[in-house]
Each structure stands twice: as C-alpha cells, then as structure tokens.
Design a protein around this motif. Structure first.
Motif, PDB file in Angstrom:
ATOM      1  N   VAL A 239      43.645  41.962  42.559  1.00  0.00           N
ATOM      2  CA  VAL A 239      43.616  41.026  41.484  1.00  0.00           C
ATOM      3  C   VAL A 239      44.995  40.740  40.616  1.00  0.00           C
ATOM      4  O   VAL A 239      45.261  39.802  40.676  1.00  0.00           O
ATOM      5  CB  VAL A 239      42.205  41.221  40.331  1.00  0.00           C
ATOM      6  CG1 VAL A 239      42.370  39.990  39.329  1.00  0.00           C
ATOM      7  CG2 VAL A 239      40.972  41.283  41.119  1.00  0.00           C
TER       8      VAL A 239
ATOM      9  N   TYR B  92      37.714  45.654  33.764  1.00  0.00           N
ATOM     10  CA  TYR B  92      37.309  45.018  34.891  1.00  0.00           C
ATOM     11  C   TYR B  92      36.178  45.298  35.401  1.00  0.00           C
ATOM     12  O   TYR B  92      36.036  46.430  35.915  1.00  0.00           O
ATOM     13  CB  TYR B  92      38.737  45.101  35.855  1.00  0.00           C
ATOM     14  CG  TYR B  92      38.682  44.117  36.971  1.00  0.00           C
ATOM     15  CD1 TYR B  92      38.609  43.026  37.035  1.00  0.00           C
ATOM     16  CD2 TYR B  92      38.155  45.041  38.329  1.00  0.00           C
ATOM     17  CE1 TYR B  92      38.396  42.094  38.113  1.00  0.00           C
ATOM     18  CE2 TYR B  92      37.906  43.884  39.360  1.00  0.00           C
ATOM     19  CZ  TYR B  92      38.118  42.698  39.209  1.00  0.00           C
ATOM     20  OH  TYR B  92      37.945  41.700  40.420  1.00  0.00           O
TER      21      TYR B  92
ATOM     22  N   TRP C  45      34.023  43.125  38.668  1.00  0.00           N
ATOM     23  CA  TRP C  45      33.719  41.600  39.213  1.00  0.00           C
ATOM     24  C   TRP C  45      32.424  41.116  39.091  1.00  0.00           C
ATOM     25  O   TRP C  45      32.469  39.746  38.956  1.00  0.00           O
ATOM     26  CB  TRP C  45      34.151  41.761  40.793  1.00  0.00           C
ATOM     27  CG  TRP C  45      34.349  40.332  41.418  1.00  0.00           C
ATOM     28  CD1 TRP C  45      35.359  39.669  41.308  1.00  0.00           C
ATOM     29  CD2 TRP C  45      33.255  39.941  42.126  1.00  0.00           C
ATOM     30  NE1 TRP C  45      35.251  38.574  42.209  1.00  0.00           N
ATOM     31  CE2 TRP C  45      33.868  38.590  42.450  1.00  0.00           C
ATOM     32  CE3 TRP C  45      31.785  40.161  42.385  1.00  0.00           C
ATOM     33  CZ2 TRP C  45      33.036  37.671  43.214  1.00  0.00           C
ATOM     34  CZ3 TRP C  45      31.246  39.244  43.495  1.00  0.00           C
ATOM     35  CH2 TRP C  45      31.855  37.971  43.667  1.00  0.00           C
TER      36      TRP C  45
ATOM     37  N   GLU D 118      38.486  33.517  41.637  1.00  0.00           N
ATOM     38  CA  GLU D 118      37.333  34.570  41.572  1.00  0.00           C
ATOM     39  C   GLU D 118      37.189  35.376  42.838  1.00  0.00           C
ATOM     40  O   GLU D 118      37.065  36.425  42.877  1.00  0.00           O
ATOM     41  CB  GLU D 118      35.983  33.690  41.215  1.00  0.00           C
ATOM     42  CG  GLU D 118      35.192  34.570  40.734  1.00  0.00           C
ATOM     43  CD  GLU D 118      35.370  35.458  39.398  1.00  0.00           C
ATOM     44  OE1 GLU D 118      34.877  36.604  39.469  1.00  0.00           O
ATOM     45  OE2 GLU D 118      36.133  35.193  38.561  1.00  0.00           O
ATOM     46  N   TYR D 119      37.831  34.629  43.886  1.00  0.00           N
ATOM     47  CA  TYR D 119      37.448  35.074  45.515  1.00  0.00           C
ATOM     48  C   TYR D 119      38.893  35.652  45.970  1.00  0.00           C
ATOM     49  O   TYR D 119      39.004  36.169  47.103  1.00  0.00           O
ATOM     50  CB  TYR D 119      36.620  34.174  46.469  1.00  0.00           C
ATOM     51  CG  TYR D 119      35.214  34.149  46.102  1.00  0.00           C
ATOM     52  CD1 TYR D 119      34.457  35.148  46.488  1.00  0.00           C
ATOM     53  CD2 TYR D 119      34.724  33.225  45.028  1.00  0.00           C
ATOM     54  CE1 TYR D 119      33.088  35.008  46.099  1.00  0.00           C
ATOM     55  CE2 TYR D 119      33.449  33.344  44.720  1.00  0.00           C
ATOM     56  CZ  TYR D 119      32.388  34.343  45.154  1.00  0.00           C
ATOM     57  OH  TYR D 119      31.385  34.489  44.875  1.00  0.00           O
TER      58      TYR D 119
ATOM     59  N   CYS E 266      35.346  39.975  34.936  1.00  0.00           N
ATOM     60  CA  CYS E 266      35.774  39.553  36.189  1.00  0.00           C
ATOM     61  C   CYS E 266      37.011  39.023  36.222  1.00  0.00           C
ATOM     62  O   CYS E 266      37.937  38.965  35.189  1.00  0.00           O
ATOM     63  CB  CYS E 266      34.694  38.714  36.846  1.00  0.00           C
ATOM     64  SG  CYS E 266      34.571  37.025  35.977  1.00  0.00           S
ATOM     65  N   ASN E 267      37.625  38.238  37.383  1.00  0.00           N
ATOM     66  CA  ASN E 267      38.713  37.710  37.558  1.00  0.00           C
ATOM     67  C   ASN E 267      38.856  36.350  36.528  1.00  0.00           C
ATOM     68  O   ASN E 267      39.864  36.576  35.613  1.00  0.00           O
ATOM     69  CB  ASN E 267      39.094  37.153  38.829  1.00  0.00           C
ATOM     70  CG  ASN E 267      38.753  38.078  39.980  1.00  0.00           C
ATOM     71  OD1 ASN E 267      38.745  39.552  39.603  1.00  0.00           O
ATOM     72  ND2 ASN E 267      38.986  37.755  41.217  1.00  0.00           N
TER      73      ASN E 267
ATOM     74  N   ARG F   7      38.425  40.647  46.457  1.00  0.00           N
ATOM     75  CA  ARG F   7      38.097  40.054  45.229  1.00  0.00           C
ATOM     76  C   ARG F   7      37.687  41.069  44.183  1.00  0.00           C
ATOM     77  O   ARG F   7      37.759  40.726  42.930  1.00  0.00           O
ATOM     78  CB  ARG F   7      36.865  39.096  45.474  1.00  0.00           C
ATOM     79  CG  ARG F   7      35.590  39.766  45.704  1.00  0.00           C
ATOM     80  CD  ARG F   7      34.462  38.910  45.817  1.00  0.00           C
ATOM     81  NE  ARG F   7      33.007  39.703  45.907  1.00  0.00           N
ATOM     82  CZ  ARG F   7      32.499  39.287  46.833  1.00  0.00           C
ATOM     83  NH1 ARG F   7      32.633  38.366  47.810  1.00  0.00           N
ATOM     84  NH2 ARG F   7      31.382  40.020  47.019  1.00  0.00           N
ATOM     85  N   ASN F   8      36.989  42.006  44.473  1.00  0.00           N
ATOM     86  CA  ASN F   8      36.689  43.168  43.419  1.00  0.00           C
ATOM     87  C   ASN F   8      37.565  44.264  43.244  1.00  0.00           C
ATOM     88  O   ASN F   8      37.173  45.455  42.739  1.00  0.00           O
ATOM     89  CB  ASN F   8      35.189  43.642  43.461  1.00  0.00           C
ATOM     90  CG  ASN F   8      35.035  44.031  44.928  1.00  0.00           C
ATOM     91  OD1 ASN F   8      35.793  44.102  45.702  1.00  0.00           O
ATOM     92  ND2 ASN F   8      33.839  44.631  45.261  1.00  0.00           N
TER      93      ASN F   8
END
Length: 160
Positions: free
Chosen positions: A123, A25, A27, A97-98, A33-34, A117-118
C-alpha cells in the motif's frame, strides 16, 4: 486516471508516511484500510469516525463509490464526496483499495508487478508511486516563464 492536484498528491504522500510510521492498518476495516487511511488524512477524522460514517452505507469502498449520490445527506456520501473532490473517480477509489491501476503499477520501482491489497508495504509503495505519477502529470501542464538574453535585452517567454 485521477485528476492530478497538489492536494491529492500531498494526501497520498502523507498517507504513505503515516503508514510507514505505524498508523493502524487493517484492509478489512473501512476506517483503517487503504481508502480509510487516505480519508483520515483528507478529513482529519479518526479511523473510528471514518468507520462510523462508512457503515452508514452498504458495501466496500468500491461499491460505496459506485453508489454515491451527490444529493443525499448520508454520512458516507460526505466521505465519497471528499475523495472525489480531491480528484478521484469511482474507478480510482476501486484501484486504491485493490492496488490495481496498471498505469501506477507500470511505474513501480523495479517495474510492473502485482501488489497485495492487504499488505502495508505494498500500500505504501502504491500510494507513493501514484503520487509520483500524478505529480509528473501535473508538471506536464505547468507553464514556467523563461528569460533569455538576446542582443543585450531580456526576453521573457512562456515554456510549457
């Protein structure tokens, strides 16, 4: 909000499980990322392959989704097409994503809160909650047969 499908619900849950189990993972990496992790699940591409396809376009997933043209043959279009085929809109892709869909955030365990988000754990909880929200939406539209006994006769009705 996304079109509720069994495939999307399953993909969100599988992505969350993979992240719980240590999937890569990052971001800032289109392939990890997601959306990158979700694409790994739905396309069975590796994170490096997702990254390679994503870099054929310009921008983050939100920009790629907004610029998507279903007619082009660019590899990134294939990825966006797969996300949309699963039931996601460009807004949903941005929100994934956010971690920003307020309907999902309102349903988080413990109630509404903003997520990072990261942050892997955020997530995971977002994807799990999004899957739950979609599942509830899907179940509202399923009609099941209902059998009842009236005067020693079985009567079958459809219950929504």
């Amino acid at each position: 909000m996304a079109h509720a499908t069994i495939e999307l619900i399953s993909a969100l849950r599988e992505t969350a499980t993979r992240l719980k189990n240590g999937a890569t993972y990052a971001w800032g990496n289109h392939g990890a990322c997601n959306c990158g992790n979700l694409l790994q699940v739905i396309t069975r591409l590796s994170k490096d392959e997702v990254l390679q396809y994503a870099h054929s376009g310009i921008g983050e997933w939100t920009e790629l989704a907004e610029d998507y043209c279903g007619i082009t043959d660019a590899p990134v279009s294939l990825l966006i097409f797969k996300l949309q085929q699963l039931g996601l809109t460009p807004t949903d892709i941005h929100n994934l994503e956010y971690l920003e869909d307020k309907d999902v955030l309102k349903c988080l365990p413990g109630g509404f809160r903003w997520l990072n988000r990261n942050k892997r754990e955020d997530v995971i909880i977002y994807f799990e909650t999004f899957a739950q929200v979609l599942e509830e939406k899907l179940l509202q539209h399923i009609e099941l047969p209902y059998k009842s006994l009236v005067n020693n006769k079985i009567i079958e009705e459809v219950v929504a």
